[in-house]
Design a protein around this motif. Structure first.
Motif, PDB file in Angstrom:
ATOM      1  N   LEU A  36      40.503 121.476  68.799  1.00 37.87           N
ATOM      2  CA  LEU A  36      40.058 122.262  67.651  1.00 37.87           C
ATOM      3  C   LEU A  36      41.058 122.332  66.495  1.00 37.87           C
ATOM      4  N   LEU A  37      42.352 122.220  66.804  1.00 37.29           N
ATOM      5  CA  LEU A  37      43.344 122.352  65.744  1.00 37.29           C
ATOM      6  C   LEU A  37      43.624 120.995  65.100  1.00 37.29           C
ATOM      7  N   PRO A  38      43.909 120.991  63.796  1.00 39.65           N
ATOM      8  CA  PRO A  38      44.105 119.728  63.077  1.00 39.65           C
ATOM      9  C   PRO A  38      45.401 119.023  63.448  1.00 39.65           C
ATOM     10  N   SER A  39      45.419 117.731  63.221  1.00 35.99           N
ATOM     11  CA  SER A  39      46.614 116.910  63.428  1.00 35.99           C
ATOM     12  C   SER A  39      46.693 115.887  62.311  1.00 35.99           C
ATOM     13  N   SER A  40      47.882 115.324  62.119  1.00 39.94           N
ATOM     14  CA  SER A  40      48.065 114.325  61.062  1.00 39.94           C
ATOM     15  C   SER A  40      49.146 113.340  61.485  1.00 39.94           C
ATOM     16  N   SER A  41      49.118 112.148  60.879  1.00 38.88           N
ATOM     17  CA  SER A  41      50.098 111.115  61.158  1.00 38.88           C
ATOM     18  C   SER A  41      50.557 110.483  59.856  1.00 38.88           C
ATOM     19  N   SER A  42      51.850 110.182  59.802  1.00 40.03           N
ATOM     20  CA  SER A  42      52.427 109.475  58.663  1.00 40.03           C
ATOM     21  C   SER A  42      53.150 108.253  59.212  1.00 40.03           C
ATOM     22  N   VAL A  43      52.680 107.057  58.818  1.00 39.29           N
ATOM     23  CA  VAL A  43      53.221 105.818  59.375  1.00 39.29           C
ATOM     24  C   VAL A  43      53.745 104.936  58.252  1.00 39.29           C
ATOM     25  N   SER A  44      54.992 104.516  58.382  1.00 38.78           N
ATOM     26  CA  SER A  44      55.567 103.537  57.458  1.00 38.78           C
ATOM     27  C   SER A  44      55.264 102.155  58.023  1.00 38.78           C
ATOM     28  N   LYS A  45      54.425 101.419  57.339  1.00 37.36           N
ATOM     29  CA  LYS A  45      53.948 100.134  57.839  1.00 37.36           C
ATOM     30  C   LYS A  45      55.110  99.210  58.176  1.00 37.36           C
ATOM     31  N   SER A  46      55.038  98.623  59.391  1.00 42.14           N
ATOM     32  CA  SER A  46      56.094  97.711  59.825  1.00 42.14           C
ATOM     33  C   SER A  46      55.565  96.837  60.952  1.00 42.14           C
ATOM     34  N   PRO A  47      56.266  95.746  61.260  1.00 48.38           N
ATOM     35  CA  PRO A  47      55.857  94.896  62.379  1.00 48.38           C
ATOM     36  C   PRO A  47      56.310  95.427  63.735  1.00 48.38           C
ATOM     37  N   PHE A  48      56.924  96.609  63.764  1.00 49.07           N
ATOM     38  CA  PHE A  48      57.457  97.167  65.002  1.00 49.07           C
ATOM     39  C   PHE A  48      56.759  98.483  65.335  1.00 49.07           C
ATOM     40  N   ASP A  49      56.612  98.748  66.635  1.00 50.43           N
ATOM     41  CA  ASP A  49      55.939  99.969  67.061  1.00 50.43           C
ATOM     42  C   ASP A  49      56.888 101.029  67.593  1.00 50.43           C
ATOM     43  N   SER A  50      58.201 100.766  67.530  1.00 46.58           N
ATOM     44  CA  SER A  50      59.168 101.758  67.991  1.00 46.58           C
ATOM     45  C   SER A  50      60.528 101.470  67.368  1.00 46.58           C
ATOM     46  N   TYR A  51      61.400 102.475  67.442  1.00 44.28           N
ATOM     47  CA  TYR A  51      62.770 102.320  66.955  1.00 44.28           C
ATOM     48  C   TYR A  51      63.494 101.235  67.737  1.00 44.28           C
ATOM     49  N   GLU A  52      63.312 101.248  69.048  1.00 42.59           N
ATOM     50  CA  GLU A  52      64.009 100.287  69.905  1.00 42.59           C
ATOM     51  C   GLU A  52      63.615  98.851  69.576  1.00 42.59           C
ATOM     52  N   ALA A  53      62.320  98.638  69.303  1.00 44.75           N
ATOM     53  CA  ALA A  53      61.854  97.282  68.988  1.00 44.75           C
ATOM     54  C   ALA A  53      62.485  96.774  67.698  1.00 44.75           C
ATOM     55  N   ALA A  54      62.561  97.638  66.691  1.00 39.69           N
ATOM     56  CA  ALA A  54      63.172  97.247  65.421  1.00 39.69           C
ATOM     57  C   ALA A  54      64.673  97.025  65.581  1.00 39.69           C
ATOM     58  N   ARG A  55      65.318  97.909  66.323  1.00 41.40           N
ATOM     59  CA  ARG A  55      66.764  97.778  66.544  1.00 41.40           C
ATOM     60  C   ARG A  55      67.097  96.484  67.272  1.00 41.40           C
ATOM     61  N   ASP A  56      66.364  96.203  68.353  1.00 46.81           N
ATOM     62  CA  ASP A  56      66.642  95.008  69.150  1.00 46.81           C
ATOM     63  C   ASP A  56      66.426  93.735  68.325  1.00 46.81           C
ATOM     64  N   ALA A  57      65.413  93.749  67.467  1.00 46.91           N
ATOM     65  CA  ALA A  57      65.141  92.571  66.635  1.00 46.91           C
ATOM     66  C   ALA A  57      66.270  92.333  65.638  1.00 46.91           C
ATOM     67  N   LEU A  58      66.736  93.404  64.999  1.00 42.00           N
ATOM     68  CA  LEU A  58      67.796  93.244  64.002  1.00 42.00           C
ATOM     69  C   LEU A  58      69.122  92.848  64.654  1.00 42.00           C
ATOM     70  N   GLU A  59      69.354  93.326  65.859  1.00 36.73           N
ATOM     71  CA  GLU A  59      70.606  93.009  66.541  1.00 36.73           C
ATOM     72  C   GLU A  59      70.662  91.556  67.024  1.00 36.73           C
ATOM     73  N   LYS A  60      69.561  90.845  66.901  1.00 38.56           N
ATOM     74  CA  LYS A  60      69.560  89.418  67.232  1.00 38.56           C
ATOM     75  C   LYS A  60      70.201  88.583  66.129  1.00 38.56           C
ATOM     76  N   THR A  61      70.370  89.181  64.967  1.00 39.84           N
ATOM     77  CA  THR A  61      71.015  88.452  63.871  1.00 39.84           C
ATOM     78  C   THR A  61      72.509  88.324  64.140  1.00 39.84           C
ATOM     79  N   VAL A  62      73.060  87.181  63.770  1.00 40.11           N
ATOM     80  CA  VAL A  62      74.488  86.908  63.958  1.00 40.11           C
ATOM     81  C   VAL A  62      75.122  86.695  62.593  1.00 40.11           C
ATOM     82  N   PRO A  63      76.068  87.555  62.197  1.00 44.24           N
ATOM     83  CA  PRO A  63      76.724  87.393  60.897  1.00 44.24           C
ATOM     84  C   PRO A  63      77.314  86.000  60.726  1.00 44.24           C
TER      85      PRO A  63
END
Length: 204
Positions: A36-63
């Motif tokens: 009965l009570l309302p809910s809402s979602s705010s999503v910043s569009k990205s190719p990742f579904d979690s913080y861990e997925a984005a972190r792991d992908a970026l950490e694959k880069t080698v300076p």
């Protein structure tokens, strides 16, 4: 006469609502609030579904090895990915080396080479995340604005990538892997009090 009615409502209406609230079990209240009570979602569009997925992908880069093309394949495309901020050279320096007293040799090699490259160096900041808000608690108290509880969950990711001449020099990860906050607002006057206004504001 009207003042007497108002006083009666002020004292007896909360008591009545309290009795109604106590008639329902905790489990049934939670079920009702979810429906009965309302809910809402705010999503910043990205190719990742979690913080861990984005972190792991970026950490694959080698300076000094990962190219801009390879960075795009990992999901960090400055031209196609949403929620990307391009940081020009002057601001890159202020972000990566904010303290002028630090010697250049003391900086990370990627940061140092970016500063030396000047306008040939650019930084990209990728911001992804999700924020869900669910009103919970007692449905009756919420409906009459006596008490409102909001459960906020989600995650926020911020990744900075420094590029010179198409090659990654430096990358850094920040953010909040898990957001979990409970917000509670109590209004002693219920429907007579403006929505969202707490009693402490009235006392100031």
């Amino acid at each position: 006469m009207s003042s007497i009615v108002c006083r009666c409502c002020q004292f007896f209406l909360p008591a009545l609502l309290g009795l109604l609230a106590g008639c329902a079990s905790v489990s049934s209240q939670n079920q009702l609030s979810d429906v009965l009570l309302p809910s809402s979602s705010s999503v910043s569009k990205s190719p990742f579904d979690s913080y861990e997925a984005a972190r792991d992908a970026l950490e694959k880069t080698v300076p000094y090895q990962t190219t801009l093309a390879e960075l795009k394949e990992l999901g960090f495309d400055p031209d196609a990915t949403a929620n990307v901020t391009v940081i020009p050279y002057p601001e890159v320096v202020s972000r990566l080396a904010p303290y002028s007293g630090v010697a250049l040799d003391a900086l990370d090699p990627g940061v140092r080479d970016c500063i030396l490259a000047q306008t040939r160096c650019v930084a990209y900041v990728f911001r992804f995340g999700r924020n869900d808000r669910q009103r919970n608690g007692n449905v009756v108290l919420d409906f009459f604005n006596f008490q409102r509880q909001v459960h906020m969950t989600g995650w926020q990711f911020e990744g900075m990538v420094v590029v010179r001449s198409g090659v990654v020099l430096f990358r850094n990860v920040a953010g909040e892997p898990r957001l979990d906050t409970q917000e509670k607002t109590t209004n002693p006057l219920g429907p007579l009090q403006r929505s969202g206004e707490s009693s402490d504001l009235l006392l100031r």
